[in-house]
Design a protein around this motif. Structure first.
Motif, PDB file in Angstrom:
ATOM      1  N   GLY A   1       0.913  -1.213   0.105  1.00  0.00           N
ATOM      2  CA  GLY A   1      -0.115   0.010   0.014  1.00  0.00           C
ATOM      3  C   GLY A   1       0.799   1.155  -0.124  1.00  0.00           C
ATOM      4  O   GLY A   1       0.616   2.211  -0.814  1.00  0.00           O
ATOM      5  N   LEU A   2       1.899   1.347   0.627  1.00  0.00           N
ATOM      6  CA  LEU A   2       2.943   2.232   0.868  1.00  0.00           C
ATOM      7  C   LEU A   2       3.450   2.580  -0.396  1.00  0.00           C
ATOM      8  O   LEU A   2       3.405   3.814  -1.110  1.00  0.00           O
ATOM      9  CB  LEU A   2       3.839   1.970   1.869  1.00  0.00           C
ATOM     10  N   VAL A   3       3.985   1.936  -1.047  1.00  0.00           N
ATOM     11  CA  VAL A   3       4.625   1.871  -2.270  1.00  0.00           C
ATOM     12  C   VAL A   3       3.625   2.210  -3.442  1.00  0.00           C
ATOM     13  O   VAL A   3       4.094   3.047  -4.428  1.00  0.00           O
ATOM     14  CB  VAL A   3       5.382   0.685  -2.816  1.00  0.00           C
ATOM     15  N   LEU A   4       2.506   1.818  -3.567  1.00  0.00           N
ATOM     16  CA  LEU A   4       1.563   2.297  -4.569  1.00  0.00           C
ATOM     17  C   LEU A   4       1.091   3.683  -4.334  1.00  0.00           C
ATOM     18  O   LEU A   4       1.107   4.533  -5.303  1.00  0.00           O
ATOM     19  CB  LEU A   4       0.284   1.393  -4.262  1.00  0.00           C
ATOM     20  N   LEU A   5       1.062   4.232  -2.983  1.00  0.00           N
ATOM     21  CA  LEU A   5       0.987   5.626  -2.760  1.00  0.00           C
ATOM     22  C   LEU A   5       2.082   6.738  -3.108  1.00  0.00           C
ATOM     23  O   LEU A   5       1.861   7.581  -3.512  1.00  0.00           O
ATOM     24  CB  LEU A   5       0.606   5.725  -1.225  1.00  0.00           C
ATOM     25  N   LEU A   6       3.414   6.007  -3.115  1.00  0.00           N
ATOM     26  CA  LEU A   6       4.507   6.589  -3.582  1.00  0.00           C
ATOM     27  C   LEU A   6       4.437   6.893  -4.880  1.00  0.00           C
ATOM     28  O   LEU A   6       5.202   7.811  -5.580  1.00  0.00           O
ATOM     29  CB  LEU A   6       5.742   6.024  -2.784  1.00  0.00           C
ATOM     30  N   ILE A   7       3.796   6.343  -5.792  1.00  0.00           N
ATOM     31  CA  ILE A   7       3.758   6.540  -7.267  1.00  0.00           C
ATOM     32  C   ILE A   7       3.360   7.748  -7.471  1.00  0.00           C
ATOM     33  O   ILE A   7       3.853   8.450  -8.570  1.00  0.00           O
ATOM     34  CB  ILE A   7       3.003   5.486  -7.848  1.00  0.00           C
ATOM     35  N   HIS A   8       2.332   8.347  -6.512  1.00  0.00           N
ATOM     36  CA  HIS A   8       2.074   9.698  -6.860  1.00  0.00           C
ATOM     37  C   HIS A   8       3.148  10.912  -6.835  1.00  0.00           C
ATOM     38  O   HIS A   8       3.055  11.705  -7.479  1.00  0.00           O
ATOM     39  CB  HIS A   8       0.889  10.113  -5.978  1.00  0.00           C
ATOM     40  N   ALA A   9       4.060  10.421  -5.921  1.00  0.00           N
ATOM     41  CA  ALA A   9       5.322  11.571  -5.786  1.00  0.00           C
ATOM     42  C   ALA A   9       6.261  11.262  -6.803  1.00  0.00           C
ATOM     43  O   ALA A   9       7.463  11.936  -6.762  1.00  0.00           O
ATOM     44  CB  ALA A   9       5.909  11.181  -4.497  1.00  0.00           C
ATOM     45  N   VAL A  10       6.301  10.386  -7.868  1.00  0.00           N
ATOM     46  CA  VAL A  10       7.361  10.090  -8.605  1.00  0.00           C
ATOM     47  C   VAL A  10       7.281  11.044  -9.779  1.00  0.00           C
ATOM     48  O   VAL A  10       6.232  10.989 -10.397  1.00  0.00           O
ATOM     49  CB  VAL A  10       7.264   8.552  -9.229  1.00  0.00           C
ATOM     50  N   PRO A  11       8.295  11.856 -10.206  1.00  0.00           N
ATOM     51  CA  PRO A  11       8.315  12.840 -11.230  1.00  0.00           C
ATOM     52  C   PRO A  11       7.913  12.241 -12.560  1.00  0.00           C
ATOM     53  O   PRO A  11       8.527  10.964 -12.721  1.00  0.00           O
ATOM     54  CB  PRO A  11       9.677  13.422 -11.252  1.00  0.00           C
ATOM     55  N   PRO A  12       7.120  12.742 -13.613  1.00  0.00           N
ATOM     56  CA  PRO A  12       7.089  11.887 -14.842  1.00  0.00           C
ATOM     57  C   PRO A  12       8.437  11.311 -15.583  1.00  0.00           C
ATOM     58  O   PRO A  12       8.142  10.629 -15.977  1.00  0.00           O
ATOM     59  CB  PRO A  12       6.399  13.214 -15.484  1.00  0.00           C
ATOM     60  N   GLU A  13       9.326  12.347 -15.289  1.00  0.00           N
ATOM     61  CA  GLU A  13      10.833  11.683 -16.166  1.00  0.00           C
ATOM     62  C   GLU A  13      11.329  10.425 -15.553  1.00  0.00           C
ATOM     63  O   GLU A  13      12.010   9.744 -16.126  1.00  0.00           O
ATOM     64  CB  GLU A  13      11.695  12.904 -15.893  1.00  0.00           C
ATOM     65  N   TYR A  14      10.688   9.982 -14.227  1.00  0.00           N
ATOM     66  CA  TYR A  14      11.375   8.654 -13.638  1.00  0.00           C
ATOM     67  C   TYR A  14      10.077   7.772 -13.804  1.00  0.00           C
ATOM     68  O   TYR A  14       9.747   7.191 -12.923  1.00  0.00           O
ATOM     69  CB  TYR A  14      11.599   8.946 -12.250  1.00  0.00           C
ATOM     70  N   SER A  15       9.785   7.192 -14.839  1.00  0.00           N
ATOM     71  CA  SER A  15       8.656   6.566 -15.213  1.00  0.00           C
ATOM     72  C   SER A  15       9.119   4.980 -14.905  1.00  0.00           C
ATOM     73  O   SER A  15       8.480   4.283 -14.391  1.00  0.00           O
ATOM     74  CB  SER A  15       8.258   6.439 -16.821  1.00  0.00           C
ATOM     75  N   GLY A  16      10.462   4.549 -14.969  1.00  0.00           N
ATOM     76  CA  GLY A  16      10.841   3.414 -14.690  1.00  0.00           C
ATOM     77  C   GLY A  16      10.462   3.196 -13.294  1.00  0.00           C
ATOM     78  O   GLY A  16      10.407   1.854 -12.676  1.00  0.00           O
ATOM     79  N   LEU A  17      10.681   4.236 -12.269  1.00  0.00           N
ATOM     80  CA  LEU A  17      10.745   4.145 -10.694  1.00  0.00           C
ATOM     81  C   LEU A  17       9.102   3.776 -10.487  1.00  0.00           C
ATOM     82  O   LEU A  17       8.871   2.968  -9.583  1.00  0.00           O
ATOM     83  CB  LEU A  17      11.062   5.089 -10.108  1.00  0.00           C
ATOM     84  N   SER A  18       8.344   4.605 -11.299  1.00  0.00           N
ATOM     85  CA  SER A  18       6.938   4.080 -10.875  1.00  0.00           C
ATOM     86  C   SER A  18       6.410   2.827 -11.370  1.00  0.00           C
ATOM     87  O   SER A  18       5.641   2.088 -10.662  1.00  0.00           O
ATOM     88  CB  SER A  18       6.141   5.139 -11.574  1.00  0.00           C
ATOM     89  N   VAL A  19       7.108   2.227 -12.385  1.00  0.00           N
ATOM     90  CA  VAL A  19       6.522   0.879 -12.826  1.00  0.00           C
ATOM     91  C   VAL A  19       7.286  -0.271 -11.799  1.00  0.00           C
ATOM     92  O   VAL A  19       6.754  -1.010 -11.376  1.00  0.00           O
ATOM     93  CB  VAL A  19       7.411   0.497 -14.070  1.00  0.00           C
ATOM     94  N   ALA A  20       8.435   0.236 -11.275  1.00  0.00           N
ATOM     95  CA  ALA A  20       9.078  -0.689 -10.198  1.00  0.00           C
ATOM     96  C   ALA A  20       8.409  -0.627  -8.740  1.00  0.00           C
ATOM     97  O   ALA A  20       8.020  -1.786  -8.287  1.00  0.00           O
ATOM     98  CB  ALA A  20      10.544  -0.097  -9.916  1.00  0.00           C
TER      99      ALA A  20
END
Length: 582
Positions: free
Chosen positions: A436-455
């Motif tokens: 749950g925590l990592v899914l909420l963190l996706i909102h804070a990932v900048p658009p240029e770090y798309s690989g991080l949001s997928v991870a």
């Protein structure tokens, strides 16, 4: 008859002979199509970029470009006036779709956009309704006609209905046969699971109760129980298995679960090379025809044959297995054995009928039922929501889908290993809160770090899948024997209700890409917090009746869910041993 009796009689076969390994592989292989049948919708029904088809060609290019970027994502016509754009109405001439990724999907085939966009997630909800419907009838059919017959009949239904889907002339026809495919999928999966895994059942007094422990989402409807006044009737309802005792646990995790995930991983590999939805669906359906020869390699379950009084056929199966293993069987295997003599027993006052009302009759039982139902409902939404969101993630949708499948394999194996070391509740609460925590963190990932949001999304999938697999075992151990089947049935209903809703979460990503992750993350954290209240069941004896149900872990802060705390809270209700409703 007890499971131990049968295992003793057939112990001469060994555990890991050629016969068992062949059955292990073939039954596991039969679950592969189940991994991609429903999930194929992430490619069959993906929505490419689209724009209004215009009848006028003057200024077409500009108008089309503006329409695609408009607030309605191509649902409105736009016109350039003095350098600015303005909407002139709804699309009347249909839409044009980008073919950069797909040559065709059901969306482009039947214009499932704008006002009809809701039909896309609803199509998959219909499939899950078919899964739910199939669960009601497959168990009874399997008991009546045999595991092998139901396994191959439902595989045929699944294959044929999928092939008919390929020729669908409209969305309604597609959904009707998708519903039938769902019925075939769950029935096939359950029959294969019973053939390969035993019903691990326990004798409580004189009634016999059986329970299947499982570790996959598609296995939940296999957990059940029966309480009968006639032990012979109970024998006929017990499932049948072909594998030895030590091989059964491996089969339930590394067999059905992992091969299911491998089928899921096969999907993006096919979809990458086949960009037309009809061609993709046809290729995914045709492997079902390859299972026809398995009819001559997978025998009927000897236990089911014994329960039906077909002793000679059961002996023939065992003798064939012995020959394949290079073992000389005894001259007499089952004939004259105590396995064929119904156990004599005297009526007891405890032989009463329990109903679903008993799941909420006492405070403890009500708390256990409601808590598990809510958690199962939430986890299923997140599990399927993440699986169906791979096209909406940043990056390549085919790679995202493959990673999602690999996360399932890792989660099943990891949960299987950690179950031997850690408490049940720790393996549910920690993965859920982390996911749950990592899914909420996706909102804070900048658009240029798309690989991080997928991870982060894949990390959430790993946690939810691992927690879900352990939740089955924990729930089985929380419900008392006399209502265990009904309790798991209620949880299953809540789970399937969640699966019918889950497709609409990725659908919200068309309006806001981050919103589905925020909702799923928040729900997963709620489920994780609620799981703290669960009593720890590792190392605890299975509760047998309503008086032995553990209390919720209200003192979690000071007790940390330790078994000794649960023992203190588990006081007997001597003065109020309630009689269940008849």
């Amino acid at each position: 008859m007890t499971s131990l009796d049968y295992d003793e009689v057939t112990a001469f076969l060994g555990e890991w002979g050629p016969f068992q390994l062949t059955i292990f592989f073939l039954l596991s292989l039969s679950t592969v199509p189940n991994g991609y049948t429903g999930m194929a919708m992430v490619f069959l029904a993906d929505t490419p970029s689209y724009r209004c088809r215009t009848s006028h060609r003057n200024g077409t290019s500009a108008n089309q470009s503006l329409a695609e970027e408009g607030s309605g994502r191509g649902c409105l016509k736009y016109q350039l006036l003095n350098g600015s754009s303005s909407a002139t109405g709804l699309c009347e001439d249909g839409w044009e779709y980008s073919q950069e990724r797909y040559h065709s999907t059901i969306v482009t085939e039947w214009d499932l956009v704008c006002g009809d966009a809701w039909k896309v997630p609803f199509s998959l909800s219909i499939f899950f309704l078919g899964v739910l419907s199939g669960s009601f009838v497959s168990g009874e059919l399997s008991d009546r006609f045999g595991r092998k017959v139901v396994l191959f009949a439902t595989m045929a239904i699944q294959t044929l209905s999928s092939l008919v889907q390929v020729a669908s002339v409209n969305w309604e026809m597609f959904c009707v046969f998708f519903f039938i495919t769902g019925i075939g999928q769950i029935s096939n999966y359950m029959a294969a699971f019973v053939l390969g895994k035993p019903l691990q059942w326990k004798r409580v007094g004189k009634p016999f109760v059986w329970v299947v422990l499982q570790t996959s989402d598609m296995m939940n409807l296999m957990i059940a129980s029966t309480l009968k006044k006639n032990s012979k009737r109970t024998q006929s309802e017990l499932g049948c298995e072909l594998l030895g005792r030590n091989l059964r646990v491996v089969y339930s995790v590394l067999g059905t679960c992992v091969f299911y995930a491998l089928g899921y991983a096969f999907l993006p590999l096919c979809a990458y090379f086949l960009r037309s939805w009809r061609l993709l669906l046809a290729v995914l359906s045709l492997p079902g025809l390859l299972y026809i020869p398995l009819w001559w390699f997978i025998p009927e379950s000897p236990r089911w044959l014994l329960a039906k009084g077909r002793v000679q056929e059961a002996e023939d199966v065992i003798r064939a297995a012995a020959r394949k293993n290079g073992i000389t069987p005894p001259e007499v295997i089952f004939k004259g054995s105590d396995l064929l003599i119904p156990e004599k027993r005297e009526p007891k006052s405890s032989d009463v009928s329990y109903t679903y009302m008993d799941l909420i009759r006492t405070t403890r039982m009500r708390n256990i039922t409601l808590l598990n139902s809510v958690i199962w409902f939430i986890i299923t939404i997140t599990y399927f929501g993440l699986s169906l969101s791979t096209p909406n993630m940043n990056g390549d949708p085919y790679l995202n889908c493959l990673l999602s499948a690999l996360m399932e394999v890792a989660a099943y194996v990891l949960a299987w290993l950690l179950l031997k070391l850690l408490p049940r509740k720790a393996l549910i609460t920690f993965p859920l809160l982390t996911a749950g925590l990592v899914l909420l963190l996706i909102h804070a990932v900048p658009p240029e770090y798309s690989g991080l949001s997928v991870a982060l999304a894949m990390g959430g999938k790993l946690g939810v899948t691992a927690a879900f697999s352990v939740l089955y075992i924990s729930a089985v151990e929380q419900f008392p024997t006399v209502v265990r089947g009904m309790g798991m049935g209620v949880c299953s209903m809540c789970s399937k209700t969640g699966s019918t809703i889950a497709p609409f979460f990725p659908y919200l990503g068309h309006y806001d890409r981050i919103l589905p992750y925020i909702l799923m993350g928040a729900l997963t954290i709620v489920a994780g917090l609620l799981s703290i209240l669960m009593p720890e069941t590792r190392g605890m004896p299975l509760p047998e009746d309503l008086t032995q149900v553990q209390t919720l872990n209200w003192c979690c802060c000071c007790c940390c869910g330790r078994p000794e705390c649960s023992r203190k809270n588990r006081t007997t209700e001597k003065a109020q041993k309630l009689q269940p409703a008849v």
